[in-house]
Design a protein around this motif. Sequence first.
Motif, PDB file in Angstrom:
ATOM      1  N   THR A 266      -8.548   2.920   0.357  1.00 28.60           N
ATOM      2  CA  THR A 266      -7.453   1.786   0.080  1.00 28.60           C
ATOM      3  C   THR A 266      -6.813   1.454   1.367  1.00 28.60           C
ATOM      4  O   THR A 266      -6.328  -0.015   1.153  1.00 28.60           O
ATOM      5  CB  THR A 266      -6.297   2.574  -0.861  1.00 28.60           C
ATOM      6  OG1 THR A 266      -5.535   3.800  -0.290  1.00 28.60           O
ATOM      7  CG2 THR A 266      -6.842   2.885  -2.322  1.00 28.60           C
TER       8      THR A 266
ATOM      9  N   GLU B  46      -8.802  -2.070   2.941  1.00 24.51           N
ATOM     10  CA  GLU B  46      -8.339  -3.436   2.698  1.00 24.51           C
ATOM     11  C   GLU B  46      -7.309  -3.844   3.657  1.00 24.51           C
ATOM     12  O   GLU B  46      -7.156  -5.099   4.109  1.00 24.51           O
ATOM     13  CB  GLU B  46      -8.222  -3.458   1.220  1.00 24.51           C
ATOM     14  CG  GLU B  46      -7.876  -5.087   1.007  1.00 24.51           C
ATOM     15  CD  GLU B  46      -9.129  -6.053   1.038  1.00 24.51           C
ATOM     16  OE1 GLU B  46      -8.697  -7.314   1.076  1.00 24.51           O
ATOM     17  OE2 GLU B  46     -10.287  -5.545   1.270  1.00 24.51           O
TER      18      GLU B  46
ATOM     19  N   TRP C  45       0.705  -1.176  -0.110  1.00 25.43           N
ATOM     20  CA  TRP C  45       0.037   0.124   0.054  1.00 25.43           C
ATOM     21  C   TRP C  45       0.891   1.084   0.040  1.00 25.43           C
ATOM     22  O   TRP C  45       0.623   2.187  -0.615  1.00 25.43           O
ATOM     23  CB  TRP C  45      -0.880  -0.168   1.208  1.00 25.43           C
ATOM     24  CG  TRP C  45      -1.754   1.277   1.370  1.00 25.43           C
ATOM     25  CD1 TRP C  45      -2.966   1.477   0.735  1.00 25.43           C
ATOM     26  CD2 TRP C  45      -1.302   2.640   1.804  1.00 25.43           C
ATOM     27  NE1 TRP C  45      -3.508   2.798   0.932  1.00 25.43           N
ATOM     28  CE2 TRP C  45      -2.430   3.368   1.613  1.00 25.43           C
ATOM     29  CE3 TRP C  45      -0.356   3.075   2.481  1.00 25.43           C
ATOM     30  CZ2 TRP C  45      -2.401   4.630   2.127  1.00 25.43           C
ATOM     31  CZ3 TRP C  45      -0.365   4.358   3.126  1.00 25.43           C
ATOM     32  CH2 TRP C  45      -1.372   5.373   2.749  1.00 25.43           C
TER      33      TRP C  45
ATOM     34  N   ARG D  91      -8.296  -4.609   7.094  1.00 21.23           N
ATOM     35  CA  ARG D  91      -9.545  -5.345   7.135  1.00 21.23           C
ATOM     36  C   ARG D  91      -9.858  -6.339   8.448  1.00 21.23           C
ATOM     37  O   ARG D  91     -10.880  -6.582   9.127  1.00 21.23           O
ATOM     38  CB  ARG D  91      -9.812  -6.148   5.794  1.00 21.23           C
ATOM     39  CG  ARG D  91     -11.004  -6.972   5.811  1.00 21.23           C
ATOM     40  CD  ARG D  91     -11.229  -7.662   4.587  1.00 21.23           C
ATOM     41  NE  ARG D  91      -9.937  -8.549   4.235  1.00 21.23           N
ATOM     42  CZ  ARG D  91      -9.610  -9.236   3.289  1.00 21.23           C
ATOM     43  NH1 ARG D  91     -10.530  -9.477   2.416  1.00 21.23           N
ATOM     44  NH2 ARG D  91      -8.739 -10.174   3.143  1.00 21.23           N
TER      45      ARG D  91
END
Length: 245
Positions: A214, A217, A127, A220
């Motif tokens: 973003t 996720e 990420w 999560r």
Amino acid sequence: MHQRMLASVRLERPVGRALDVGCGAGVSTAALAPLAHRVVGLEPVPAMLVHRRSVAPSARFVISTAERLPFAAASFGLVAGAGSLNYTDLTSALAEVVRVLTPDGVFLVYDFSKNRSSPPGDALAAWFESFEQRFPSPPGWRPLAVQHLPLLAAGLRLLDYADVEIALPMTLGDYLRYVLGEVAVDSQGEVAVDSAIARGDDSVEQASDWCRRTLAEVFRGGDLTVVLRGYLATRAPAGGGRSAG
């Protein structure tokens, strides 16, 4: 993060006055409180100090640069630079640090990497690569080989150096505040996201929404333990009597 980094610093007793050079918003200044009776933060960008009273209510703050410290000689028992020397003229800044340090004073230099690692799997690292592509780091920062600073020429000696690794539990909200407000600060006090907004590439809402969406996720499964890697170097005036501790 600053508190964790400074937890290993051992002084015989708290010093009378400590100076935080390039203090930013004052978070690093607040972390010096256990090490000194009085703490002063120095910052060249006034806008960075908007929240100083809530961040470090017991500290005092001064607007100036590391190359021209507006203090008398030998007026601080401790001087700290948390990721700020990268933006300075090192020769001038180190000379000023030596000038304001007491003969038995200590100079702490420390920094930590961007929080981009959270094993196992390390989805956070992936990420962060996409984050840096969308929000490139602004100019002003220069790499600093802290173990190879011109210490003796500046009148300093190295007492101790340690690589530090800290694991920090962080929520999505914690990490979101970090990347929106602290990552890649340039010499004008702007972060990567701020620079993108100033260029018109994103609005505040768009930048925040992209990061939150973003990151959702990545987080999560709940909170993540983010690995923080950095260093802490302890220096003293070359003619001083303080030993490593």
